[in-house]
Design a protein around this motif. Structure first.
Motif, short mmCIF file in Angstrom:
data_model
loop_
_atom_site.label_atom_id
_atom_site.label_comp_id
_atom_site.label_asym_id
_atom_site.label_seq_id
_atom_site.Cartn_x
_atom_site.Cartn_y
_atom_site.Cartn_z
N LEU A 1 36.94 17.19 62.18
CA LEU A 1 36.93 16.63 63.54
C LEU A 1 36.71 15.13 63.50
N GLU A 2 35.84 14.71 62.59
CA GLU A 2 35.62 13.27 62.47
C GLU A 2 36.89 12.57 62.01
N GLU B 1 39.21 12.25 64.82
CA GLU B 1 38.81 11.12 65.66
C GLU B 1 39.44 9.82 65.14
N ALA C 1 33.28 20.02 60.93
CA ALA C 1 32.79 18.75 61.49
C ALA C 1 33.48 17.57 60.83
N ASP D 1 42.87 22.19 69.48
CA ASP D 1 43.19 20.77 69.57
C ASP D 1 42.73 20.18 70.89
#
Ligand code: HEM
Lengths: 343, 522
Positions: free
Chosen positions: A47-48, A51, A44, A87
């Motif tokens: 992924l952040e 971003e 997680a 991805d």
């Protein structure tokens, strides 16, 4: 052929759709490569971080696509289709204003990245990457976590290795300059510590070294070699303060087999020319000191080492040219340059 | 707007929108305004590459956020609105019927401009889909898609209501473009996936409502971000669209304008109907296939690469068909290029199009592509095609059509000429500077096997050159904006206006079927 609106509209639509079928729909059905063994799902936090990477458009300067021919980029592992399995969106990129980041994980330790995002000129004075000082706190930590997972499992393990090595480096840094250098020297191959310098500490070499130092090292080690470059605030251990490594003027490049430096016995420039060469070539894993392997050719590394030794650690210059006027001029320059920063 | 048949005081807002050619004028002026804003973005970015810290710490002005804003503004702001304006000018004339309807087209343009403005702000705030040319977030994608469809309806309704039975070649291209862009936009932006979703640890797919990813729980999988599919496939979707948006929207739209303006301005019929036929169908069939040549260096399936290379090479068929057709139309007439400024713009654009396509074909060969890919060479190519070819064509169309619409002479011909030379020298210098930078980078990386980081002291001087030549383009573009605005603001038309118009007599023209007349006024 008679062109009517129907012909145009129908022809255009049908051709387009059939080609789209062949070129994107069929690939999206048949082209489903499984993740390669090296690839793992993002956490997680990563992924952040991804971003943040997407939002700030890093993809416009950094590709994520190593080719077999990209010798300097990544760890020499060319990108496989399965590497991209998790991805979304893809970040393949189309320009390399900066280096490829597909294998970035563990190439630098976390604190290097921290300083680099604050301002890339801190760690690489020649860089034209924008300053991302506005990415702060948690966001920057997430972004770094993402960069450290690039390169899949291998990248992650490289990054973890950096973190482990850092523990010792910080410990010895805190014990003071002498023990720190002794520890660093103990991590280098003995042969390298005693490596004779093929390039004498001549005026030309020092002058060339000065240019290189300003272009590559000054952001961390500071213009005066005192380790107080702008990047210092962000780095732990901070960059080496060469002025603490005082010298008695002995020639450091005399070959001594089985070299072993003991700072308690010896007040000589503790960092030998061979050590500088090795450290500049390969970096100090775990610390922000980067490797310059692909960037500086061998002669230049010797030159910058000569400059560091001569300007900050009291190495003697070798009168190589034999021309008296030049030497006289040089004396003036070197006096000015040698002025020590306040302790 | 000077149409003297309407007493100014009694015109309501809606009536204004109904005036003939008002949508065309609106589009062309919007294009000129976006062009002028967009080049400022470009110049800012260029300066950031040479002096990176000028706006350090301001998120909205960082290079990597200005870049998508600039690119999309040029594509959907400048070129799109200018082309819509030109199409709204051309289609009624070729169909001999008013646009159906000017009111709809005007409203479309108002909404379009708003959408692009909001989209630009969104991109500068970092709200992006992260894929080249489809960066607009989903709340911009949907309005854009709807407006694209409305645009297609306006164009086709006008064509369907045409009085002139023959369909001139420009109309094929315009009809094709409006359909293709509406189809490909939704493919490229993966519009059926507007939200970011993930598979939670409970085994259900969740929507990530907050745009801030810090609300992600631990243990997510199958992360699929807004406007994207997952895996390398996403790149395939991206570049299928990413190339077609140029090939089947900008290129075809610009060709349509050229096919209209060149015969019109030179008063010579088009050389060959057959060649236009070949060109049109070949472009439809071949350009669609070429998207994957942007991924020749990525590990996509080889057959896709081969399809795209074959497509790219065969593109010489439509390109040469178009160029030959055009240049044969011009034969014996080249002297007009010197006298007629809009014509000069359009023909220069056509030359640049030929050059860019030639370069494109060469760089899609595997051996060339592995050398120049990732370098500034690509950026040079993109500007040669978009600014050199279609920017020039749009400028030519604007400089010709705006005076025609307002029935006033162009405000300053010298301004237009100076603009031409500034832009010509600017784009040439820009192109060669970046091509040289690209070759320097390529030879450092590929031939010498050096790290990317080693090559940037080498490219810095070229970046300075780019800024300098870019500055010339900026000046030229602002001169165009001033010229256009001043043309519109001039006092009522003069009696001897015809002397000043670049082409005075609209009715004398003997086109293949005499179709290039003014639309009848309602
Ligand atoms: C025969 C015609 C053409 C061919 C074969 C062609 C081929 C290519 C290729 C192979 C690339 C990728 C270069 C690389 O990254 O290595 C490229 C990039 C590009 N082309 Fe073309 N091109 C053609 C015409 C055009 C035209 C007419 C336009 C504009 C309307 C255009 C706009 C672009 C743009 C904007 C890029 C840059 C994409 C990026 O951001 O990476 N091209 N072209």
């Amino acid at each position: 052929m008679k062109m009517t609106p129907i012909t145009v509209a129908l022809g255009a639509t049908l051709i387009f759709l059939s080609v789209a079928l062949a070129n994107v729909l069929i690939p999206s059905v048949v082209f489903r490569p499984p993740p390669t063994p090296n690839t793992r799902p993002y956490t997680a936090q990563e992924l952040e971080g991804r971003e943040v990477y997407v939002k700030n458009g890093c993809v416009y300067c950094h590709s994520q696509d190593t080719r077999p021919m990209d010798w300097g980029e990544g760890s020499g592992f060319a990108a496989q289709p399965g590497d991209y399995a998790y991805d979304s969106p893809h970040l393949v990129g189309s320009a390399r204003n900066g280096p490829d980041l597909f294998r970035e994980g563990g190439y630098h330790p976390d604190d290097w990245h921290w300083a680099h995002f604050e301002n890339p000129r801190y760690t690489r004075p020649q860089s034209f990457m924008p300053s991302y000082s506005y990415i702060k706190g948690v966001e920057r930590r997430n972004l770094i976590a993402y960069l450290q997972c690039l390169g899949g499992r291998m990248g992650t393990s490289r990054a973890n290795q950096q973190r482990e090595l850092k523990v010792n480096l910080v410990k010895y840094y805190e014990k003071g300059a002498g023990e720190n250098v002794a520890y660093l020297n103990s991590t280098l191959p003995n042969d390298w510590l005693a490596m004779p310098n093929p390039e004498p500490v001549s005026r030309g070499s020092v002058e060339r070294g000065r240019v290189l130092y300003v272009a590559y090292c000054a952001g961390c080690h500071g213009e005066h070699g005192d380790g107080r470059g702008p990047a210092k605030t962000y780095l732990n251990p901070p960059p080496m303060d060469f002025t603490l490594v005082q010298a008695s003027g002995a020639r450091p490049q005399e070959p001594t087999s089985g070299y072993h430096y003991d700072y308690r016995k010896n007040e000589v420039s503790a960092i030998t020319n061979g050590a500088i060469y090795y450290v500049v070539l390969y970096g100090i894993p775990g610390s922000a000191m980067p490797q310059f392997k692909g960037q500086l050719p061998s002669e230049k590394i010797w030159d910058v080492g000569n400059y560091v030794g001569w300007a900050f650690m009291g190495w003697k210059m070798e009168p190589d040219s034999g021309r008296i006027e030049e030497l006289a001029k040089l004396n003036k320059i070197s006096k000015k340059d040698r002025k020590k920063p306040p302790a | 707007m000077s149409d003297t048949t309407y007493p100014a005081a009694r015109v309501s807002f809606w009536e204004r929108l109904d005036r003939p050619d008002s949508a065309a004028l609106f589009g062309l002026i919007s294009g000129a305004v976006w062009f002028a804003i967009g080049v400022i973005y470009g110049l800012t970015m260029s300066n950031e590459l040479t002096t990176p810290d000028i706006f350090a710490g301001i998120p909205q002005l960082v290079f990597s956020r200005l870049r998508p804003a600039h690119v999309n503004m040029m594509l959907f702001g400048f070129l799109s609105t200018a082309f819509y304006g030109a199409w709204y000018f051309i289609v009624p004339r070729l169909c001999k019927t008013p646009l159906r309807s000017n009111r709809a087209a005007n409203i479309l343009l108002i909404l379009w401009n708003l959408t692009i403005a909001v989209g630009t702000i969104a991109l500068m705030n970092g709200d992006t889909q992260g894929k080249e040319y489809t960066e607009y977030p989903w709340y911009i994608d949907w309005p854009v898609e709807i407006l694209l469809i409305v645009n297609a309806v306006i164009i086709f309704q006008t064509i369907a209501a045409r009085v002139e039975p023959k369909l001139y070649v420009s109309l094929w291209y315009i009809g094709g473009s409006v359909i293709w862009i509406a189809l490909m936009y939704c493919i490229g932006s993966v519009m059926w996936h507007p939200f970011t979703t993930y598979l939670g640890s409970d085994g259900h797919t969740h929507i990530l409502w907050s745009n801030n990813a810090s609300s992600l729980p631990a243990g997510v999988s199958n992360f699929q971000r807004t406007g994207a599919v997952t895996g390398l496939d996403d790149a395939v979707w991206n570049w299928f669209y990413g190339h077609n948006v140029f090939g089947l929207y900008i290129t075809t739209g610009g060709i349509a304008i050229t096919y209209y303006l060149v015969p019109k301005l030179t008063r010579r019929p088009l050389y060959s109907h057959l060649m236009s036929l070949i060109g049109f169908w070949a472009i439809a069939l071949l350009y669609t296939n070429t998207g994957q040549h942007h991924l020749l260096q990525a590990p996509i399936p080889n057959w896709l690469k081969i399809v795209s290379i074959i497509g790219s090479i065969s593109l010489f068929i439509p390109v040469f068909a178009f160029s030959t057709n055009l240049f044969m139309t011009m034969r014996g007439q080249w002297g007009q290029m010197l006298e007629n400024t809009p014509l000069r713009f359009v023909l220069t654009g056509a030359f640049f199009y030929l050059a860019a396509s030639f370069q494109g074909t060469i760089q899609s060969f595997m051996a060339v592509n592995r050398f120049v890919h990732f370098t500034q060479w690509t950026v040079a190519h993109a500007h040669l095609a978009l600014l050199g070819a279609f920017g020039f064509i749009a400028s030519g169309a604007t400089l010709y059509m705006v005076p025609q619409i307002v029935r006033k002479p162009i405000w300053s011909r010298n301004f237009a000429d100076v603009q031409y030379w500034l832009m010509l020298v600017g784009i040439n210098g820009f192109f060669w500077a970046l091509t040289a930078a690209g070759l320097a980078q390529a030879s450092a990386w590929v031939t010498l096997g050096e790290q990317v980081t080693k090559a940037y002291p080498v490219v810095k001087p070229y970046f300075f050159l780019r800024s300098a030549f870019g500055g010339m383009i900026v000046v030229g573009v602002w001169m165009q904006l001033i010229n256009v605005i001043q043309t519109v603001r001039q006092p009522a038309p003069r009696k001897d206006m015809d002397r000043y118009l670049s082409l005075s007599d609209l009715h004398e023209f003997a086109a293949p079927a005499g179709i290039l007349d003014d639309p009848p006024v309602r």
